[in-house]
Design a protein around this motif. Sequence first.
Motif, PDB file in Angstrom:
ATOM      1  N   ARG A  42       0.832  -1.207   0.000  1.00 53.89           N
ATOM      2  CA  ARG A  42       0.000   0.000   0.000  1.00 53.89           C
ATOM      3  C   ARG A  42       0.865   1.255   0.000  1.00 53.89           C
ATOM      4  NH1 ARG A  42      -2.814  -1.429   3.979  1.00 53.89           N
ATOM      5  NH2 ARG A  42      -1.721  -0.348   5.628  1.00 53.89           N
ATOM      6  N   GLN A  43       1.931   1.237   0.793  1.00 52.97           N
ATOM      7  CA  GLN A  43       2.824   2.390   0.841  1.00 52.97           C
ATOM      8  C   GLN A  43       3.595   2.572  -0.462  1.00 52.97           C
ATOM      9  OE1 GLN A  43       4.949   1.496   4.469  1.00 52.97           O
ATOM     10  NE2 GLN A  43       3.571   2.772   5.684  1.00 52.97           N
ATOM     11  N   LEU A  44       3.899   1.478  -1.132  1.00 51.36           N
ATOM     12  CA  LEU A  44       4.601   1.561  -2.415  1.00 51.36           C
ATOM     13  C   LEU A  44       3.687   2.092  -3.522  1.00 51.36           C
ATOM     14  CD1 LEU A  44       6.561  -1.799  -2.348  1.00 51.36           C
ATOM     15  CD2 LEU A  44       7.552   0.482  -2.288  1.00 51.36           C
ATOM     16  N   ARG A  45       2.385   1.909  -3.340  1.00 46.77           N
ATOM     17  CA  ARG A  45       1.424   2.348  -4.353  1.00 46.77           C
ATOM     18  C   ARG A  45       1.406   3.863  -4.501  1.00 46.77           C
ATOM     19  NH1 ARG A  45      -3.955   0.626  -2.398  1.00 46.77           N
ATOM     20  NH2 ARG A  45      -2.902  -1.347  -2.073  1.00 46.77           N
ATOM     21  N   ALA A  46       1.609   4.569  -3.400  1.00 41.08           N
ATOM     22  CA  ALA A  46       1.556   6.032  -3.426  1.00 41.08           C
ATOM     23  C   ALA A  46       2.762   6.578  -4.182  1.00 41.08           C
ATOM     24  CB  ALA A  46       1.550   6.571  -2.001  1.00 41.08           C
ATOM     25  N   GLY A  47       2.548   7.562  -5.037  1.00 40.22           N
ATOM     26  CA  GLY A  47       3.643   8.213  -5.745  1.00 40.22           C
ATOM     27  C   GLY A  47       4.472   9.038  -4.776  1.00 40.22           C
ATOM     28  N   SER A  48       5.693   9.304  -5.139  1.00 40.05           N
ATOM     29  CA  SER A  48       6.587  10.052  -4.267  1.00 40.05           C
ATOM     30  C   SER A  48       7.161  11.248  -5.000  1.00 40.05           C
ATOM     31  CB  SER A  48       7.730   9.160  -3.811  1.00 40.05           C
ATOM     32  OG  SER A  48       7.235   8.040  -3.136  1.00 40.05           O
ATOM     33  N   PHE A  49       7.592  12.224  -4.231  1.00 41.73           N
ATOM     34  CA  PHE A  49       8.241  13.408  -4.798  1.00 41.73           C
ATOM     35  C   PHE A  49       9.711  13.389  -4.424  1.00 41.73           C
ATOM     36  CE2 PHE A  49       3.807  14.749  -4.299  1.00 41.73           C
ATOM     37  CZ  PHE A  49       3.557  15.197  -5.581  1.00 41.73           C
ATOM     38  N   LEU A  50      10.550  13.849  -5.333  1.00 40.66           N
ATOM     39  CA  LEU A  50      11.985  13.916  -5.073  1.00 40.66           C
ATOM     40  C   LEU A  50      12.296  14.998  -4.044  1.00 40.66           C
ATOM     41  CD1 LEU A  50      13.632  13.641  -8.596  1.00 40.66           C
ATOM     42  CD2 LEU A  50      13.595  11.930  -6.813  1.00 40.66           C
TER      43      LEU A  50
END
Length: 65
Positions: A42-50
């Motif tokens: 679930r945590q990997l599903r969320a996109g991330s910002f640099l």
Amino acid sequence: MPKMKTNRGARKRFKVTKNGKIKYNRANRRHILTKKSSKRKRQLRAGSFLTAGDAGLVKRLLPNG
């Protein structure tokens, strides 16, 4: 002076949002998902910002972005 070329590898991996942040997808969500916990997936599903330091490097690779 000629136009700067976009780094094609970076263009496929990163996307510049409207307010200039750089978004990317997390690794480890392609296969062998059965042994990974639901929370981790679930945590990997969320996109991330640099972060600011890395964003500067990527912005040089994406001059037209």
